[in-house]
Write a protein that holds these residues in place. Structure first.
Motif, PDB file in Angstrom:
ATOM      1  N   LEU A 186       9.826  16.128   1.554  1.00 21.39           N
ATOM      2  CA  LEU A 186      10.024  17.461   0.991  1.00 21.39           C
ATOM      3  C   LEU A 186       9.670  18.485   2.053  1.00 21.39           C
ATOM      4  CD1 LEU A 186       8.355  17.244  -2.553  1.00 21.39           C
ATOM      5  CD2 LEU A 186      10.806  17.369  -2.072  1.00 21.39           C
ATOM      6  N   TYR A 187      10.455  19.540   2.162  1.00 19.68           N
ATOM      7  CA  TYR A 187      10.192  20.580   3.156  1.00 19.68           C
ATOM      8  C   TYR A 187      10.174  21.948   2.481  1.00 19.68           C
ATOM      9  CZ  TYR A 187      11.624  16.875   6.405  1.00 19.68           C
ATOM     10  OH  TYR A 187      11.735  15.688   7.096  1.00 19.68           O
ATOM     11  N   ALA A 188       9.397  22.849   3.037  1.00 21.25           N
ATOM     12  CA  ALA A 188       9.407  24.230   2.568  1.00 21.25           C
ATOM     13  C   ALA A 188      10.794  24.826   2.804  1.00 21.25           C
ATOM     14  CB  ALA A 188       8.346  25.044   3.314  1.00 21.25           C
ATOM     15  N   PRO A 227       0.822  -1.217   0.000  1.00 22.16           N
ATOM     16  CA  PRO A 227       0.000   0.000   0.000  1.00 22.16           C
ATOM     17  C   PRO A 227       0.854   1.264   0.000  1.00 22.16           C
ATOM     18  CG  PRO A 227      -0.764  -1.576   1.657  1.00 22.16           C
ATOM     19  CD  PRO A 227       0.548  -2.086   1.154  1.00 22.16           C
ATOM     20  N   LEU A 228       0.448   2.229  -0.812  1.00 20.23           N
ATOM     21  CA  LEU A 228       1.135   3.512  -0.929  1.00 20.23           C
ATOM     22  C   LEU A 228       0.322   4.585  -0.216  1.00 20.23           C
ATOM     23  CD1 LEU A 228       3.331   5.353  -2.240  1.00 20.23           C
ATOM     24  CD2 LEU A 228       1.869   5.472  -4.270  1.00 20.23           C
ATOM     25  N   PHE A 229       1.008   5.373   0.604  1.00 23.22           N
ATOM     26  CA  PHE A 229       0.360   6.471   1.322  1.00 23.22           C
ATOM     27  C   PHE A 229       1.233   7.720   1.183  1.00 23.22           C
ATOM     28  CE2 PHE A 229      -0.970   2.602   3.451  1.00 23.22           C
ATOM     29  CZ  PHE A 229      -2.334   2.764   3.592  1.00 23.22           C
ATOM     30  N   ALA A 230       0.594   8.875   1.292  1.00 25.29           N
ATOM     31  CA  ALA A 230       1.315  10.143   1.261  1.00 25.29           C
ATOM     32  C   ALA A 230       0.683  11.068   2.291  1.00 25.29           C
ATOM     33  CB  ALA A 230       1.268  10.761  -0.135  1.00 25.29           C
ATOM     34  N   GLY A 231       1.418  12.102   2.670  1.00 26.76           N
ATOM     35  CA  GLY A 231       0.909  13.025   3.680  1.00 26.76           C
ATOM     36  C   GLY A 231       1.384  14.442   3.435  1.00 26.76           C
ATOM     37  N   LEU A 232       0.484  15.399   3.646  1.00 24.36           N
ATOM     38  CA  LEU A 232       0.810  16.821   3.536  1.00 24.36           C
ATOM     39  C   LEU A 232       0.690  17.435   4.923  1.00 24.36           C
ATOM     40  CD1 LEU A 232       1.472  19.094   1.475  1.00 24.36           C
ATOM     41  CD2 LEU A 232      -0.977  19.614   1.435  1.00 24.36           C
ATOM     42  N   VAL A 233       1.749  18.094   5.368  1.00 20.73           N
ATOM     43  CA  VAL A 233       1.789  18.708   6.694  1.00 20.73           C
ATOM     44  C   VAL A 233       1.567  20.208   6.543  1.00 20.73           C
ATOM     45  CG1 VAL A 233       3.150  19.080   8.780  1.00 20.73           C
ATOM     46  CG2 VAL A 233       3.379  16.929   7.509  1.00 20.73           C
ATOM     47  N   ARG A 234       0.660  20.732   7.358  1.00 16.33           N
ATOM     48  CA  ARG A 234       0.365  22.174   7.333  1.00 16.33           C
ATOM     49  C   ARG A 234       0.722  22.802   8.677  1.00 16.33           C
ATOM     50  NH1 ARG A 234      -3.091  23.005   2.837  1.00 16.33           N
ATOM     51  NH2 ARG A 234      -4.187  21.114   2.184  1.00 16.33           N
ATOM     52  N   ASP A 235       1.149  24.038   8.622  1.00 17.82           N
ATOM     53  CA  ASP A 235       1.386  24.850   9.810  1.00 17.82           C
ATOM     54  C   ASP A 235       0.566  26.123   9.651  1.00 17.82           C
ATOM     55  OD1 ASP A 235       2.342  25.915  12.144  1.00 17.82           O
ATOM     56  OD2 ASP A 235       4.277  26.527  11.310  1.00 17.82           O
ATOM     57  N   ALA A 236      -0.410  26.302  10.531  1.00 21.46           N
ATOM     58  CA  ALA A 236      -1.333  27.438  10.432  1.00 21.46           C
ATOM     59  C   ALA A 236      -2.016  27.468   9.064  1.00 21.46           C
ATOM     60  CB  ALA A 236      -0.601  28.750  10.703  1.00 21.46           C
ATOM     61  N   GLY A 237      -2.324  26.278   8.543  1.00 23.33           N
ATOM     62  CA  GLY A 237      -3.047  26.170   7.282  1.00 23.33           C
ATOM     63  C   GLY A 237      -2.195  26.162   6.040  1.00 23.33           C
ATOM     64  N   GLU A 238      -0.905  26.467   6.154  1.00 22.82           N
ATOM     65  CA  GLU A 238      -0.018  26.520   4.990  1.00 22.82           C
ATOM     66  C   GLU A 238       0.808  25.235   4.875  1.00 22.82           C
ATOM     67  OE1 GLU A 238       0.209  28.815   2.569  1.00 22.82           O
ATOM     68  OE2 GLU A 238      -1.520  29.778   3.518  1.00 22.82           O
ATOM     69  N   ALA A 296       5.405  20.672   4.447  1.00 27.77           N
ATOM     70  CA  ALA A 296       6.167  19.446   4.191  1.00 27.77           C
ATOM     71  C   ALA A 296       5.267  18.415   3.519  1.00 27.77           C
ATOM     72  CB  ALA A 296       6.741  18.880   5.485  1.00 27.77           C
ATOM     73  N   ALA A 297       5.892  17.544   2.735  1.00 27.01           N
ATOM     74  CA  ALA A 297       5.178  16.447   2.079  1.00 27.01           C
ATOM     75  C   ALA A 297       5.995  15.170   2.252  1.00 27.01           C
ATOM     76  CB  ALA A 297       4.952  16.739   0.602  1.00 27.01           C
ATOM     77  N   PHE A 298       5.293  14.060   2.408  1.00 30.61           N
ATOM     78  CA  PHE A 298       5.940  12.764   2.602  1.00 30.61           C
ATOM     79  C   PHE A 298       5.206  11.715   1.778  1.00 30.61           C
ATOM     80  CE2 PHE A 298       6.576  15.258   6.401  1.00 30.61           C
ATOM     81  CZ  PHE A 298       7.877  14.978   6.809  1.00 30.61           C
ATOM     82  N   CYS A 299       5.906  10.636   1.437  1.00 29.79           N
ATOM     83  CA  CYS A 299       5.241   9.498   0.815  1.00 29.79           C
ATOM     84  C   CYS A 299       6.042   8.236   1.093  1.00 29.79           C
ATOM     85  CB  CYS A 299       5.036   9.705  -0.683  1.00 29.79           C
ATOM     86  SG  CYS A 299       6.557   9.754  -1.640  1.00 29.79           S
ATOM     87  N   GLY A 300       5.378   7.099   0.979  1.00 32.79           N
ATOM     88  CA  GLY A 300       6.051   5.827   1.219  1.00 32.79           C
ATOM     89  C   GLY A 300       5.062   4.684   1.182  1.00 32.79           C
ATOM     90  N   ARG A 301       5.551   3.506   1.514  1.00 35.29           N
ATOM     91  CA  ARG A 301       4.733   2.295   1.460  1.00 35.29           C
ATOM     92  C   ARG A 301       4.799   1.549   2.781  1.00 35.29           C
ATOM     93  NH1 ARG A 301       3.261   1.105  -3.786  1.00 35.29           N
ATOM     94  NH2 ARG A 301       4.599   1.825  -5.474  1.00 35.29           N
ATOM     95  N   LEU A 302       3.718   0.840   3.064  1.00 39.05           N
ATOM     96  CA  LEU A 302       3.708  -0.077   4.196  1.00 39.05           C
ATOM     97  C   LEU A 302       4.327  -1.383   3.725  1.00 39.05           C
ATOM     98  CD1 LEU A 302       2.888  -0.643   7.118  1.00 39.05           C
ATOM     99  CD2 LEU A 302       0.693  -1.480   6.249  1.00 39.05           C
TER     100      LEU A 302
END
Length: 330
Positions: A99-101, A45-56, A59-65
């Motif tokens: 990935l980071y801002a 399974p592939l998953f990804a995630g977007l991290v927000r700080d105060a709505g912005e 950072a972004a991440f992705c990977g597999r279980l």
């Protein structure tokens, strides 16, 4: 900071995903449609995630279980898959799945990473034994390492830095024996009447690329029957994407590719990734030489050749960049 976890292809990505990865000038494999295509037909399974700080987005991440394929395939209906580690890595590449801002310092990157890790734990529950951050270079350890985190050295990344004015200058710097062999190989394949050499072309035949990729990966595994092919639809999407090109040897009579290498644009130059060949070792070596020649001609600063086969890549002039894996048990 808060992280939103999603499964590419199972509903839309969070608002701002593609804008964030494009703003980072990340390689095209980060974009939503390529992540979706990478997940098709794969048992992990592939998953990804977007991290927000105060709505912005910050950072972004992705990977597999990383579950066991056989256990996942033959588990009873409705039964949870065998637990595994979530591996943070960009699919079908040698690149990190982080990935980071640009304005995010060490403390901010650490906070964003921890937010993602907590979100993965909530989303996957007992199926996930922990997080395994792959492709960690030394500067990244400042925000990934820490107490109760296990660090281990892994295969280094081979990077070839551009410092030549021409291929003649490149060959001249090689040891005499190596120079003679590679220059003769380069000339011989370029003059082969049965082959056509395509340099940095934007498209490839998707069906034959899928087959060549699968055949190549089957050669390098102890379980060739478990190799899941990259579907032709994956290459169809790459063919429509900017920032991706192919170096290809084609059979002149049929036009079909017999070897290829996929090259992606990144801020530091190029990264090589998916490769395939039904030919001999010489075609594989010639692909490196075609990429080096193109790199010199266009002034690309460097090309990452990825881990593995360290001595071979160093014989082309590449240098090793240390990498680590950082494990976060749950």
């Amino acid at each position: 900071m808060r992280a939103e976890i999603f499964t590419p292809g199972d509903g839309p990505a969070p608002d701002g995903w593609d804008a964030f990865v494009r703003d980072r000038r990340a390689c095209v494999l980060w974009e939503e449609d390529l992540l979706e295509a990478a997940g098709r037909g794969n048992r992990r399974p592939l998953f990804a995630g977007l991290v927000r700080d105060a709505g912005e987005p910050v950072a972004a991440f992705c990977g597999r279980l990383g579950v066991r394929p056989l256990a996942q395939r033959f588990r009873p209906p409705g039964r949870a898959a065998v637990p595994g580690w979530f591996q943070v890595h960009l699919p079908n590449s040698f690149s990190a799945g982080r990935l980071y801002a640009p304005g995010l310092g060490t403390a901010g990157r650490r906070a964003a990473t921890r937010a993602f890790e907590r979100a993965v734990r909530r989303r996957l529950g007992p199926r996930c034994l922990g997080i395994l951050h792959l492709d960690v270079e030394s500067p990244d350890l400042a925000h990934l390492d820490g107490p109760l985190r296990l660090k281990r050295a892994t295969a280094s990344n081979a990077v070839l830095h551009n410092g030549w004015e021409s291929m003649d200058a490149y060959f001249a710097e090689l040891p005499r024996g190596r120079r003679r062999r590679l220059s003769a190989l380069h000339e011989r394949i370029g003059a082969d009447p049965d082959l056509v050499v395509d340099v940095a072309v934007p498209t490839i035949d998707p069906v034959h690329a899928s087959r060549l990729d699968q055949l190549t990966r089957m050669k390098h595994t102890s379980r060739p029957g478990g190799v899941v092919p990259l579907l032709p639809s994956y290459f169809e999407r790459l063919n429509r994407s900017s920032g991706a090109s192919y170096f290809v040897h084609r059979d002149k009579s049929s036009g079909r590719p017999v070897s290829f290498d996929l090259v992606l644009d990144v801020p530091g130059g190029w990264v090589t990734t998916v490769t395939g060949s039904a030919g001999g070792r010489d075609l594989y070596l010639d692909l490196y030489l075609r990429e080096i020649s193109r790199m010199i001609d266009t002034g690309v600063p460097a090309v990452e050749l990825g881990p593995g086969m360290r001595q071979l890549k160093e014989s082309f002039g590449a240098t090793a960049v240390a990498r680590h894996a950082v494990a976060v048990p749950f």
